[in-house]
Scaffold this active site. Structure first.
Site, PDB file in Angstrom:
ATOM      1  N   LYS A 196       1.130  -1.294   0.077  1.00  0.00           N
ATOM      2  CA  LYS A 196      -0.076   0.094   0.091  1.00  0.00           C
ATOM      3  C   LYS A 196       1.184   1.392   0.166  1.00  0.00           C
ATOM      4  CE  LYS A 196      -3.131   2.212   3.197  1.00  0.00           C
ATOM      5  NZ  LYS A 196      -4.238   1.969   3.527  1.00  0.00           N
ATOM      6  N   LYS A 249      -2.260  -1.597  -4.202  1.00  0.00           N
ATOM      7  CA  LYS A 249      -3.305  -0.676  -3.792  1.00  0.00           C
ATOM      8  C   LYS A 249      -2.820   0.685  -3.843  1.00  0.00           C
ATOM      9  CE  LYS A 249      -6.250   2.230  -0.186  1.00  0.00           C
ATOM     10  NZ  LYS A 249      -6.902   1.699   1.363  1.00  0.00           N
TER      11      LYS A 249
HETATM   12  C1  PBG Z   1      -7.766   3.371   5.412  1.00  0.00           C
HETATM   13  C2  PBG Z   1      -7.574   2.997   4.248  1.00  0.00           C
HETATM   14  C3  PBG Z   1      -7.242   3.963   3.771  1.00  0.00           C
HETATM   15  C4  PBG Z   1      -8.182   3.411   2.219  1.00  0.00           C
HETATM   16  C5  PBG Z   1      -8.633   1.714   2.251  1.00  0.00           C
HETATM   17  N1  PBG Z   1      -8.054   2.024   4.050  1.00  0.00           N
HETATM   18  C6  PBG Z   1      -6.589   5.305   3.620  1.00  0.00           C
HETATM   19  C7  PBG Z   1      -5.080   6.068   3.884  1.00  0.00           C
HETATM   20  O1  PBG Z   1      -4.538   4.485   4.101  1.00  0.00           O
HETATM   21  O2  PBG Z   1      -5.858   7.030   4.079  1.00  0.00           O
HETATM   22  C8  PBG Z   1      -8.259   4.319   0.356  1.00  0.00           C
HETATM   23  C9  PBG Z   1      -8.971   3.871   0.179  1.00  0.00           C
HETATM   24  C10 PBG Z   1      -9.433   4.068  -1.181  1.00  0.00           C
HETATM   25  O3  PBG Z   1      -8.764   5.683  -1.526  1.00  0.00           O
HETATM   26  O4  PBG Z   1     -10.686   4.528  -1.787  1.00  0.00           O
HETATM   27  N2  PBG Z   1      -6.242   2.815   6.187  1.00  0.00           N
END
Ligand code: PBG
Length: 329
Positions: A196, A249
């Site tokens: 991520k 992601k």
């Molecule tokens: C939380 C999380 C996030 C997303 C999924 N889980 C945001 C972040 O890490 O700030 C993002 C999902 C999206 O942008 O569609 N940890």
């Protein structure tokens, strides 16, 4: 002309193109993200995600029915937590009667065959808007992992099928697996956000959940977008710690990462077409600058072509309606 190989021959008609298509996508491979809010919330629209709404817990049943009608059977739950319940310990995250735990029970009571995945990270519960516990302006790894493990058990107790840790703390997959097994939840799966990235494409999501970091950014735990080998290392670590599915992601700016991870692990790879990717397509389509249905199909199929078995996307319903189930690239 004397041309030995005429590639255009296999592009002559729709039927031939479908016959030789290398990539396909089916609704069973899609995950539907859902932003659940308390019944008292009136403000359901998300301005930076036109066409995508928050869902009151009292409307969950109706929403699940509408997904089932489209053959969409896997959901990924996020909650928007009341400001007054946020703190620096994630206390509300492990409340057995918290919004998340109630939402899981409601969905499972509507139809137990719906696959319920739950986001595990502290940001919606954190007074600092960070995914972990904050100490001296730092996000502390090991104490956070302890809470995440408890949170995961609490989701499993409520009926979650898959825990989806999105926090990027080190060692959390192993700790969650151990905690689940210790409580007898041997069949509860882990879909880990393995690679991520610290991405600007999460902006609209943070609007949806009111979870933007209160100070700094998430670069001390989410990955640097200049790195690729590190994603392999992250994915292999999660596989070794017991992840059942590893996720990359965002998706579109990271197709190379999906492809590389796919080469290195032998469990399913998922990809998340995130909120900013949705917003990009929506806003360009609103201006008449892109054809929305075509952009949806092209991006989703590209993500599959890169190597994702499973895709989380805000376009899941659109895809189901556009294709009535199946699309051949
Ligand atoms: C939380 C999380 C996030 C997303 C999924 N889980 C945001 C972040 O890490 O700030 C993002 C999902 C999206 O942008 O569609 N940890």
């Amino acid at each position: 002309m004397d041309i030995n190989r005429r590639h255009r021959r296999l592009r002559t008609t729709d039927t031939i193109r479908n016959m030789v298509a290398e990539t396909s996508l089916h609704v069973s491979q899609l995950i539907v993200p859902m932003f659940v809010v308390e019944d008292s919330v009136n403000d359901l629209a998300i301005p930076s995600m036109p066409g995508y709404s928050r869902i009151r817990s009292c409307d969950l049943e109706k929403e699940i029915q509408s997904l089932l009608e489209l053959n969409l059977k896997t959901v990924l739950l996020f909650v928007k937590v009341d400001q007054a319940l946020k703190d620096n310990t994630g206390k509300e995250a492990i409340n057995p009667d918290g919004l998340m735990q109630r939402a899981i029970r409601t969905i499972k009571s509507v139809d137990p065959s719906v696959v319920v995945m739950t986001d595990v990270a502290l940001d919606p519960y954190s007074s600092y808007g960070h995914d972990g516990i904050v100490k001296d302006q730092k996000i502390v790894n090991d104490p956070t992992v302890e809470v995440l493990a408890k949170m995961s058990v609490s989701h499993a107790e409520a009926g979650a099928d898959f825990i989806a840790p999105s926090d990027m703390m080190d060692g959390r997959v192993g700790a969650i697996r151990k905690a689940l097994d210790a409580r007898g939840f041997i069949d509860t799966g882990i879909l880990s956000y393995a690679a991520k990235y610290a991405s600007c494409f999460y902006g609209p999501f943070r609007d949806a959940l009111d979870s933007a970091p209160g100070f700094g950014d998430k670069k001390t735990y989410q990955m640097d977008f200049r790195n690729a080998s590190e994603a392999i290392s992250e994915a292999i670590a999660d596989v070794n710690e017991g992840a059942d599915i590893v996720m990359v992601k965002p998706a579109l700016a990271y197709l190379d990462i999906i492809h590389r991870v796919k080469q290195h692990v032998h469990i399913p790879v998922a990809a998340y077409q995130v909120s900013g990717e949705y917003a990009q397509i929506k806003s360009a389509a609103e201006k008449g600058w892109l054809n929305e249905p075509n952009a949806i199909l092209e991006t989703l199929v590209s993500i599959r072509r890169a190597g994702a078995s499973v895709i989380a996307t805000y376009f899941a319903k659109d895809f189901a309606r556009l294709t009535s189930g199946e699309y051949h690239a």
